[in-house]
Design a protein around this motif. Structure first.
Motif, mmCIF file in Angstrom:
data_model
loop_
_atom_site.group_PDB
_atom_site.id
_atom_site.type_symbol
_atom_site.label_atom_id
_atom_site.label_comp_id
_atom_site.label_asym_id
_atom_site.label_seq_id
_atom_site.Cartn_x
_atom_site.Cartn_y
_atom_site.Cartn_z
ATOM 1 N N PHE A 38 5.042 13.528 -2.275
ATOM 2 C CA PHE A 38 5.698 12.225 -2.290
ATOM 3 C C PHE A 38 4.937 11.200 -1.454
ATOM 4 N N MET A 39 4.501 10.134 -2.089
ATOM 5 C CA MET A 39 3.810 9.055 -1.386
ATOM 6 C C MET A 39 4.797 8.278 -0.500
ATOM 7 N N TYR A 40 4.221 7.502 0.399
ATOM 8 C CA TYR A 40 5.030 6.677 1.297
ATOM 9 C C TYR A 40 4.347 5.334 1.500
ATOM 10 N N ALA A 41 5.091 4.387 2.038
ATOM 11 C CA ALA A 41 4.547 3.086 2.435
ATOM 12 C C ALA A 41 4.920 2.858 3.888
ATOM 13 N N ASP A 42 3.966 2.423 4.682
ATOM 14 C CA ASP A 42 4.226 2.235 6.113
ATOM 15 C C ASP A 42 5.439 1.341 6.361
ATOM 16 N N GLU A 43 5.601 0.310 5.515
ATOM 17 C CA GLU A 43 6.703 -0.632 5.712
ATOM 18 C C GLU A 43 8.060 0.047 5.652
ATOM 19 N N TYR A 44 8.139 1.149 4.916
ATOM 20 C CA TYR A 44 9.432 1.792 4.691
ATOM 21 C C TYR A 44 9.495 3.204 5.270
ATOM 22 N N ASP A 53 0.842 -1.190 0.000
ATOM 23 C CA ASP A 53 0.000 0.000 0.000
ATOM 24 C C ASP A 53 0.881 1.247 0.000
ATOM 25 N N VAL A 54 0.694 2.106 -0.990
ATOM 26 C CA VAL A 54 1.387 3.393 -1.001
ATOM 27 C C VAL A 54 0.338 4.480 -0.792
ATOM 28 N N LYS A 55 0.721 5.502 -0.028
ATOM 29 C CA LYS A 55 -0.265 6.473 0.447
ATOM 30 C C LYS A 55 0.207 7.903 0.221
ATOM 31 N N MET A 56 -0.770 8.770 -0.005
ATOM 32 C CA MET A 56 -0.542 10.210 0.021
ATOM 33 C C MET A 56 -1.234 10.754 1.267
ATOM 34 N N PRO A 57 -0.563 11.564 2.073
ATOM 35 C CA PRO A 57 -1.205 12.108 3.277
ATOM 36 C C PRO A 57 -2.498 12.861 2.965
ATOM 37 N N ALA A 58 -3.379 12.875 3.940
ATOM 38 C CA ALA A 58 -4.635 13.617 3.811
ATOM 39 C C ALA A 58 -4.515 15.025 4.380
ATOM 40 N N TRP A 59 -3.407 15.332 5.041
ATOM 41 C CA TRP A 59 -3.175 16.664 5.601
ATOM 42 C C TRP A 59 -1.674 16.858 5.730
ATOM 43 N N ARG A 60 -1.274 18.052 6.078
ATOM 44 C CA ARG A 60 0.144 18.316 6.318
ATOM 45 C C ARG A 60 0.322 18.931 7.699
#
Length: 597
Positions: A138-144, A51-58
């Motif tokens: 920049f998206m992220y993945a929890d695993e990394y 799962d790769v994610k883009m935050p919903a807020w900053r």
């Protein structure tokens, strides 16, 4: 478009094993239409999906922004070029399917990002620059999330790139993990850059845009400002700090980051002394945040959860206390004169009296509700602001601590203890932790004080007594100087004046007016295009005015009784001959000598 980025990717692939585990690339070579092309190389995983994610807020802006709405043309492949299937799980999550044959391969994610959120200080790309807050790019993945990262930018030849992250090349940055990346925005483009060193720490000021800001004076004042940390805290949480400034149009505000800040103001709002002081107050506010919020912060924000609201009842302390301290540091740095500080404080006192919500909502409740968009008439009448009222409560607590300990303890000591005891990279603090610090510093319980002033609406504060303690006098306009008052505000409309706000318990409120009403006449005279406000001000207090207005396109009339505005013309002045105790309390409060000492 990604030709140069792909070359950079090939070069990085050849680097030794010490290279970052997650590599980000963004092509900004065609920025005119606010777009950039992003590529992310994620390490191989043995899971069936990623799962790769883009935050919903900053961070620093406590609203759900749905930042994934800028993503288009999402594609995934292995580093061998094999296409991978994916589907969206929710608005901010892309689930990449990983067949067994792909689980030993790096995962390469590509997408286009649309960046036209300048005023949100989230992402903005045009032909002169790009401002990149990783939470919106920049998206992220929890695993990394805790793995090392690198960011490579492909930019136009005359662009310069600056960030609080470490740099390994002109347009390449590295960080220990994604949390550092997401709290270290990048400013790249055509800009002015100033570098200086103060007390062994490195600083940079990068300015994008043209305006009437005096660059050299700003550098000198920032040099003074950054020496004031020891006024509150023992130690600095950084070795390098970057001030980013946008001189622009249609955007204003600022956001704190781990070891940097972004400040936006209209390009020609620096020339007047008051405008420049407001700018420096903002810079000081963000500087205070380097400790309060970035080095220590409430536990619900440790770690940040970027997919949903992070609720806390302590935003008043995070934001309001920062607002309280910001001008104190300007005084310590000799950037602001005492009389200028007193004038700004008097304005804050007036605003407090003009806030009916103080009788309704506590700062603890306002903190929890910060994620809900409080706006307009209701915000003024039934809510409080975590910044302004948080600052007022911080002042009240400061005075209470100084009095309770004969000046041995102030609110500064509380914040230093928070800094010493809580590292935001590991653990946050709660209201009970703050109460424990208050107990430890004074030897007394502050539970009752907390319930009365933090968990309940504060109402009117004893400003005159608080100021008298430190040798200052608070006065308001005399009775014969009080202005006629109705308690509404509005904008010119085609047919009259459309009300935008009606203050609770004001004459307009009591007469039954509400936002959206369109005032068309008063005592038979047309309101539109006339001298409406001036005419009402000429009525004597207690006069009755027949007001004609439209509501839901129907014509109505109401009788408005002109009232008397209270607590206007506030002034704070030093007493001519302060006592020794008042002089001592003033010094303990602001850290400078009383003007008439």
């Amino acid at each position: 478009m990604l030709k140069q980025t792909l070359i950079a990717s090939a070069i990085l692939t050849a680097l030794p094993a010490t290279a970052a585990d997650v590599d980000y690339f963004i092509d900004l070579t065609e920025p005119t239409h606010h777009t950039g092309d992003v590529r992310i190389n994620f390490p191989a995983t043995d899971k069936a999906y990623l799962d790769v994610k883009m935050p919903a807020w900053r961070t620093g802006y406590y609203r759900i922004l749905n930042l994934a709405n800028g993503v288009r043309d999402f594609r995934v492949q292995t580093d061998d070029g094999d296409t991978l299937n994916w589907h969206k799980v929710d608005k901010s999550t892309w689930r990449i399917e990983l067949p067994e044959s792909a689980r030993d391969d790096e995962i390469v994610v590509d997408y286009q990002i649309y960046a036209d959120l300048l005023g949100r200080r989230a992402r903005h790309i045009d032909d002169s620059h790009a401002y990149l807050d990783a939470s919106a790019v920049f998206m992220y993945a929890d695993e990394y999330r805790q793995q090392p990262v690198s960011v490579e930018l492909d930019v136009l030849d005359n662009w310069r790139s600056v960030s609080g992250m470490d740099s390994t090349d002109e347009h390449r940055f590295v960080a220990d993990n994604w949390d550092i990346l997401v709290d270290s925005p990048i400013e790249t483009g055509i800009n002015d850059l100033y570098k200086f060193e103060v007390d062994g720490r490195d600083y940079e000021l990068v300015i994008w845009g043209e305006g009437n800001l005096d660059h050299e004076q700003t550098v000198e004042d920032l040099k003074a400002l950054v020496t004031t940390g020891p006024e509150i805290w023992e130690g600095y949480p950084y070795e390098r700090y970057v001030f980013m400034v946008h001189l622009t149009t249609g955007a204003g505000g600022a956001t704190e980051h781990r070891n940097s800040t972004i400040i936006q103001r209209p390009r020609y709002r620096y020339g007047e002394r008051d405008d420049y002081l407001s700018f420096m107050s903002t810079a000081s506010h963000e500087f205070v945040h380097t400790w309060n919020v970035k080095a220590y912060r409430p536990s619900p924000l440790v770690p940040y959860d970027y997919q949903k609201e992070n609720y806390t009842d302590l935003f008043w302390l995070a934001e309001g206390s920062t607002s309280y301290f910001q001008d104190h540091l300007l005084l310590a740095a000799d950037i602001m004169e005492p009389d200028e500080y007193f004038e700004r404080l008097a304005t804050d006192v007036e605003r407090h009296y003009r806030k009916p919500g103080n009788e309704v909502m506590s700062v603890a409740e306002a903190s929890f509700e910060a994620w809900s968009d409080q706006y307009g008439d209701r915000a003024q009448n039934f809510s409080v602001n975590i910044y302004s009222e948080g600052a007022m409560v911080s002042w009240l607590l400061d005075m209470a601590l100084i009095e309770a300990t004969a000046g041995e303890v102030s609110y500064r000591d509380v914040h230093n203890e928070l800094y010493q005891r809580f590292d935001a990279d590991e653990v946050g603090f709660t209201a009970d932790d703050v109460l424990q610090i208050l107990n430890d510093l004074t030897g007394n319980s502050w539970q009752s004080w907390w319930q009365e002033n933090i968990e309940q609406p504060i109402g009117d504060l004893p400003f005159a007594d608080m100021l008298q303690t430190v040798g200052l006098e608070l006065t308001f306009a005399s009775a014969d100087e009080q202005q006629a008052w109705v308690g509404w505000s509005g904008n010119a409309a085609a047919t009259g004046i459309e009300l935008t706000r009606v203050e609770r318990n004001s004459p307009a409120w009591d007469a039954g007016f509400t936002p959206g009403d369109v005032i068309v006449a008063y005592d038979g005279f047309r309101a539109a295009g006339g001298r409406f406000d001036e005419a009402l001000a000429e009525y004597e207090i207690g006069s009755e005015v027949e007001v004609t207005y439209f509501r839901r396109d129907e014509l109505h009339t109401a009788t408005l009784v002109i009232g008397e505005e209270q607590h206007t013309g506030a002034k704070i002045t030093p007493v001519a001959e302060p006592s020794a105790k008042q002089q001592a309390r003033f010094l303990q409060w602001l850290g400078i000598a009383h003007p008439n000492a």
